[in-house]
Design an enzyme around this catalytic site. Structure first.
Site, PDB file in Angstrom:
ATOM      1  CG  ASP A  55      -2.201   0.778   1.034  1.00 11.00           C
ATOM      2  OD1 ASP A  55      -2.303   1.372   0.319  1.00 11.00           O
ATOM      3  OD2 ASP A  55      -3.128   0.418   1.870  1.00 11.00           O
ATOM      4  CG  ASP A  56      -0.425   4.651   0.343  1.00  9.81           C
ATOM      5  OD1 ASP A  56      -1.167   4.137  -0.476  1.00  9.81           O
ATOM      6  OD2 ASP A  56      -0.685   5.719   1.041  1.00  9.81           O
ATOM      7  CB  CYS A  94      -6.409   2.502  -1.790  1.00 11.93           C
ATOM      8  SG  CYS A  94      -4.982   3.086  -0.830  1.00 11.93           S
ATOM      9  CG  HIS A 148      -9.898   0.318  -0.481  1.00 15.27           C
ATOM     10  ND1 HIS A 148     -11.056   0.479   0.384  1.00 15.27           N
ATOM     11  CD2 HIS A 148      -8.868   1.022   0.142  1.00 15.27           C
ATOM     12  CE1 HIS A 148     -10.599   1.549   1.042  1.00 15.27           C
ATOM     13  NE2 HIS A 148      -9.259   1.746   1.039  1.00 15.27           N
ATOM     14  CG  ASP A 344      -2.165   0.561  -3.512  1.00  9.35           C
ATOM     15  OD1 ASP A 344      -0.916   1.203  -3.210  1.00  9.35           O
ATOM     16  OD2 ASP A 344      -2.960   0.870  -2.553  1.00  9.35           O
ATOM     17  CG  HIS A 345      -1.327   4.244  -5.188  1.00  7.69           C
ATOM     18  ND1 HIS A 345      -0.793   4.812  -4.183  1.00  7.69           N
ATOM     19  CD2 HIS A 345      -2.739   3.975  -4.841  1.00  7.69           C
ATOM     20  CE1 HIS A 345      -1.773   4.817  -2.984  1.00  7.69           C
ATOM     21  NE2 HIS A 345      -2.799   4.179  -3.554  1.00  7.69           N
TER      22      HIS A 345
END
Length: 568
Positions: A55-56, A94, A148, A344-345
């Site tokens: 995540d992130d 997300c 998510h 995810d990014h």
């Protein structure tokens, strides 16, 4: 078949699959003996899959050239993998990103730009990546944050469609945003920066530690079974709050922490392109700084604290990944399991005066992406050989270089078709222009074609007379919604009903071209004649995307190319 009957049928299939796991036991020695090992063995169809999604996480890893970040276990995985240098998410938030790559559809097809709809009801009853593996005989399992949570995955992580057994969520997850961060006043706060003594937090553990333990448990459960598995493990860190074991700060001495190289808001950045990082502002320690809206800036000393804690969170994550991969070795599964690692990014760390994600900037969209495929990206391990021994980040000195570094622009939406091909499954057909009624198709082309970088080098040697500028560039497309042309309190995460502008980015190895169009949320339509703003950044002269030259030249060809994508 109606939705209720579909759910009943899926639940029945899931139950039968779970029962089948225990009926298909066999001795692990026999399983190992049936598989020849070493460099002469050919890749086999039907390999297991370990899918690790973070995540992130921006590409701040040793294997991506970051000299500060300590990530020895992920770097070790990279040394056995194909590592894509230019992989991009389709939207830097997300839920839309995860639903996009898990369905193989872009956000305009899932019609999810926020967190508030379930694609099977809202857009179309699309098959997912784990669902496709499940329907092809795999036991599919979810640990941690894969989909998510909430409405966007039907409050159940799309179970039982996507997963053979109910997804696992760590019990300590509920404390993530509560007052567990001890401040200078000795009291507990809900802070952004939150190093903790793990022995003193509720339950004496953290979510990613619990997810690792569950992932290891499932690997050990599956190691002696004939049934193939698809295990997805989703890690929370470095998502905010930056809550991690405090000892990891030792890896990042204060004197080594610098500001972003470009901490100012670019002069020619369109106001619609800026995200005001509201989720950062809502944390108690940031509120106390009384930062002006929307542009700040964050005080320099606190910028350094955020960056230090983000990097420490990555090293904490790396330790969890190292434990999980070491367990894969221990279970004797390294020679028949594909490992995928991605995020995810990305996340902005002060570049352009921005924090968090919520934008079309490269730092918010670029992600690490690597594939370990036994017999393809490396030789098969010999009996007893350990490919992924755990590396202690506190004693590690240097990181191995990854084997291969494809430079093509690739997209996370391609994960569905890529993993299908690597596992020997039929690659789903390419979706037609309108695919809301089609359950199984993909909008992302398989990127297995880019795995063999040596072939590309040979081709370059043979075709020196071919101008590389004449070759069709690979392109990554991304987008982000806004409620208005200027920063608002809901600019980062506008609800669908509030979206009025949509920014589409087209990225090649030469440039990033973005146009912001008027958008109608009632019928999901763009007005291509209503251009609110534009951005052009050329990589060679401006790798940090600091100088928007949109108004400096005619860009009809780029506009035509982007329009061609949008009209598909």
């Amino acid at each position: 078949m109606g939705a209720g009957r579909e759910v009943q049928a899926a639940a029945a299939a899931a139950w039968l699959c779970c029962v089948g796991i225990f009926l298909l036991l066999r001795a692990p020695e026999a399983a190992a003996g049936a598989r020849p090992r070493g460099p002469d063995r050919e890749p086999q169809d039907g390999m297991n899959v370990l899918f690790i999604v973070v995540d992130d996480l921006r590409s701040a890893l040793g294997c991506y050239g970051d000299a500060l970040v300590k990530s020895p276990n992920i770097d070790q995985l990279a040394s056995q993998s194909v590592v894509f240098q230019n992989a991009y998410a389709q939207q830097a938030v997300c839920a839309p990103s995860r639903v996009s790559f898990l369905t193989g559809r872009r956000p305009d097809t899932t019609r999810l730009y926020d967190f508030n709809s379930y694609w099977r009801v809202h857009a179309g009853n699309y098959s997912t990546l784990p669902q496709y593996f499940k329907e092809n005989g795999y036991v599919t399992m979810s640990v941690g944050k894969v989909f998510h949570p909430g409405i966007s995955s039907n409050h159940n992580d799309d179970y039982p469609y996507s997963w053979s057994i109910p997804p696992f969520h760590p019990s300590s997850e509920k404390y993530e945003n509560t007052k567990t961060c001890r401040g200078k006043d000795g009291k507990l706060h809900a802070n952004l920066v939150c190093p903790v003594d793990v022995s003193k937090v509720p339950e004496g553990t953290l979510p990613d530690i619990q997810s690792t333990e569950e992932g290891i448990r499932l690997l050990n459960l599956m190691k002696a079974k004939e049934k193939k598995f698809f295990l997805a493990v989703g890690y929370h860190k470095p998502h905010i709050p930056l809550r991690f074991p405090q000892e990891f700060l030792k890896l990042y001495p204060w004197e080594n922490i610098t500001l972003a190289p470009d901490p100012q808001v670019p002069k020619k950045l369109p106001s619609v392109a800026y995200n005001p990082w509201m989720d950062i502002r809502e944390r108690e320690d940031v509120k106390a700084l009384n930062i002006s809206f929307p542009y700040g800036p964050v005080p320099k000393h606190f910028q350094r604290r955020i960056r230090q804690s983000y990097f420490a969170s990555i090293s904490y994550l790396d330790a969890q990944v190292g434990r999980l991969l070491s367990a894969l070795d221990d279970a004797g599964l390294s020679d028949n399991t594909i490992v995928v690692f991605t995020a995810d990014h990305g996340w902005s760390l002060g570049e352009h005066g921005e924090w968090a994600k919520y934008s079309n900037f490269g730092v918010a969209l670029r992600v690490p992406l690597m594939f370990y495929v036994p017999g393809l990206t490396t030789f098969f391990p010999y009996l007893g050989q350990r490919l992924f021994p755990y590396i202690d980040p506190f004693s590690h000195v240097s990181s191995p270089a990854p084997q291969e570094k494809p430079q093509e622009m690739v997209e996370l939406v391609s994960l569905f078709s890529t993993l299908s091909e690597l596992a020997g499954l039929r690659v789903p057909q390419t979706c037609p222009e309108t695919s809301f009624h089609i359950a199984l198709c993909t909008e992302g082309e398989s990127i297995v074609q880019y795995f063999d970088t040596t072939k590309e080098e040979e081709d370059d040697d043979e075709d020196d007379y071919v101008d590389k500028n004449d070759r069709e560039p690979t392109i990554a497309f991304s987008q982000y919604p806004r409620p208005a042309d200027t920063p608002q309190l809901n600019s980062d995460k506008p609800d669908l009903k509030d979206i009025r502008v949509m920014g589409y980015s087209m990225r090649t190895d030469d440039y990033r071209y973005t146009l912001w169009f008027g958008f109608n949320p009632d019928n999901f339509t763009l007005n291509l004649d209503d251009i609110h703003a534009g951005e052009v950044y050329f990589v060679e002269d401006d790798p940090g995307e600091d100088h928007n030259v949109y108004e400096n030249f005619t860009h009809d060809k780029l506009t035509k190319k982007l329009f061609g994508f949008l009209k598909r």
